[in-house]
Design a protein around this motif. Structure first.
Motif, PDB file in Angstrom:
ATOM      1  N   SER A  93       0.836  -1.199   0.000  1.00  0.00           N
ATOM      2  CA  SER A  93       0.000   0.000   0.000  1.00  0.00           C
ATOM      3  C   SER A  93       0.868   1.244   0.000  1.00  0.00           C
ATOM      4  CB  SER A  93      -0.928  -0.005   1.224  1.00  0.00           C
ATOM      5  OG  SER A  93      -0.169  -0.052   2.419  1.00  0.00           O
ATOM      6  N   SER A  94       0.213   2.375  -0.138  1.00  0.00           N
ATOM      7  CA  SER A  94       0.911   3.655  -0.104  1.00  0.00           C
ATOM      8  C   SER A  94       0.467   4.398   1.149  1.00  0.00           C
ATOM      9  CB  SER A  94       0.571   4.478  -1.349  1.00  0.00           C
ATOM     10  OG  SER A  94       1.156   5.758  -1.264  1.00  0.00           O
ATOM     11  N   VAL A  95       1.417   4.767   1.986  1.00  0.00           N
ATOM     12  CA  VAL A  95       1.151   5.505   3.216  1.00  0.00           C
ATOM     13  C   VAL A  95       2.047   6.734   3.212  1.00  0.00           C
ATOM     14  CG1 VAL A  95       1.165   5.418   5.741  1.00  0.00           C
ATOM     15  CG2 VAL A  95       0.583   3.365   4.433  1.00  0.00           C
ATOM     16  N   GLY A 151       2.797   8.676   0.880  1.00  0.00           N
ATOM     17  CA  GLY A 151       3.682   8.715  -0.277  1.00  0.00           C
ATOM     18  C   GLY A 151       4.766   7.655  -0.304  1.00  0.00           C
ATOM     19  N   LYS A 152       4.778   6.774   0.683  1.00  0.00           N
ATOM     20  CA  LYS A 152       5.789   5.713   0.734  1.00  0.00           C
ATOM     21  C   LYS A 152       5.110   4.345   0.609  1.00  0.00           C
ATOM     22  CE  LYS A 152       9.095   8.123   3.434  1.00  0.00           C
ATOM     23  NZ  LYS A 152       9.556   9.082   3.907  1.00  0.00           N
ATOM     24  N   VAL A 153       5.820   3.432  -0.001  1.00  0.00           N
ATOM     25  CA  VAL A 153       5.296   2.074  -0.146  1.00  0.00           C
ATOM     26  C   VAL A 153       5.426   1.345   1.179  1.00  0.00           C
ATOM     27  CG1 VAL A 153       5.620  -0.134  -1.317  1.00  0.00           C
ATOM     28  CG2 VAL A 153       5.810   1.995  -2.608  1.00  0.00           C
ATOM     29  N   ARG A 154       4.357   0.699   1.570  1.00  0.00           N
ATOM     30  CA  ARG A 154       4.329  -0.077   2.817  1.00  0.00           C
ATOM     31  C   ARG A 154       4.009  -1.524   2.457  1.00  0.00           C
ATOM     32  NH1 ARG A 154      -0.230   0.167   7.403  1.00  0.00           N
ATOM     33  NH2 ARG A 154       0.724  -1.285   8.851  1.00  0.00           N
ATOM     34  N   VAL A 155       4.796  -2.462   2.955  1.00  0.00           N
ATOM     35  CA  VAL A 155       4.601  -3.879   2.704  1.00  0.00           C
ATOM     36  C   VAL A 155       4.340  -4.571   4.035  1.00  0.00           C
ATOM     37  CG1 VAL A 155       5.659  -5.987   1.804  1.00  0.00           C
ATOM     38  CG2 VAL A 155       6.137  -3.786   0.703  1.00  0.00           C
ATOM     39  N   VAL A 156       3.214  -5.306   4.100  1.00  0.00           N
ATOM     40  CA  VAL A 156       2.829  -5.990   5.333  1.00  0.00           C
ATOM     41  C   VAL A 156       2.517  -7.444   4.999  1.00  0.00           C
ATOM     42  CG1 VAL A 156       1.165  -6.084   7.230  1.00  0.00           C
ATOM     43  CG2 VAL A 156       1.859  -3.869   6.294  1.00  0.00           C
ATOM     44  N   ASP A 157       3.143  -8.363   5.719  1.00  0.00           N
ATOM     45  CA  ASP A 157       2.860  -9.790   5.553  1.00  0.00           C
ATOM     46  C   ASP A 157       1.580 -10.163   6.301  1.00  0.00           C
ATOM     47  OD1 ASP A 157       5.127 -10.439   4.033  1.00  0.00           O
ATOM     48  OD2 ASP A 157       6.366 -10.575   5.823  1.00  0.00           O
ATOM     49  N   GLY A 158       0.832 -11.126   5.731  1.00  0.00           N
ATOM     50  CA  GLY A 158      -0.358 -11.652   6.398  1.00  0.00           C
ATOM     51  C   GLY A 158       0.040 -12.556   7.537  1.00  0.00           C
ATOM     52  N   PRO A 159      -0.870 -12.945   8.388  1.00  0.00           N
ATOM     53  CA  PRO A 159      -2.305 -12.668   8.304  1.00  0.00           C
ATOM     54  C   PRO A 159      -2.633 -11.239   8.718  1.00  0.00           C
ATOM     55  CG  PRO A 159      -1.842 -13.951  10.265  1.00  0.00           C
ATOM     56  CD  PRO A 159      -0.534 -13.797   9.524  1.00  0.00           C
TER      57      PRO A 159
END
Length: 138
Positions: free
Chosen positions: A58-60, A62-70
């Motif tokens: 996602s974009s937060v 202006g920066k890309v944010r990567v989150v692993d599930g769950p």
């Protein structure tokens, strides 16, 4: 008219990364898939792994944010989809109604955009792009 039927399996949001449907569920679903194919309405279908093995980008600020599930906030998650080509919304709903659902499962039926759904300006903006992509851009 193309429609996407999104499968929301009950409790899939809590499924382990290695969760798989039972052989019986696969057999029941394959009979349904075959009926779609035999009727000539099936364009595509796939089942997808549970969200515990997913990644969200996602974009937060202006920066890309990567989150692993769950993902704790997930209540309903997609477990698979079909893309069908039928004559009406009612026909798409009729097909979804024939799917062998387990208790608590849900299918959401949504129409796929066609270029004709957009203004002439929007169509002109993408003119030629769909040929380069080898598919519809919508």
């Amino acid at each position: 008219m193309r429609f996407m039927m999104l499968m929301f399996p009950a409790n899939y949001c809590n499924a382990a990364p290695d969760a798989r449907p039972s052989v019986e569920d696969i057999e029941r679903m394959m009979h349904f898939n075959y009926s779609l194919q035999q009727a000539g309405v099936l364009l595509a279908l796939d089942g997808i792994h549970p969200p515990s093995s997913a990644v969200r980008v996602s974009s937060v600020d202006g920066k890309v944010r990567v989150v692993d599930g769950p993902f704790a906030e997930a209540k309903e998650v997609v477990g698979g989809y079909w893309v069908i080509d039928v004559t009406s919304r009612e026909e798409a709903v009729a097909w979804a109604s024939r799917c062998p659902l387990s208790p608590g499962d849900t299918i959401e039926v949504r129409q796929v955009f066609e270029m004709a759904d957009f203004s002439a300006d929007a169509q002109k903006a993408v003119e030629g792009l769909h040929h380069d992509l080898g598919q519809s851009v919508t």
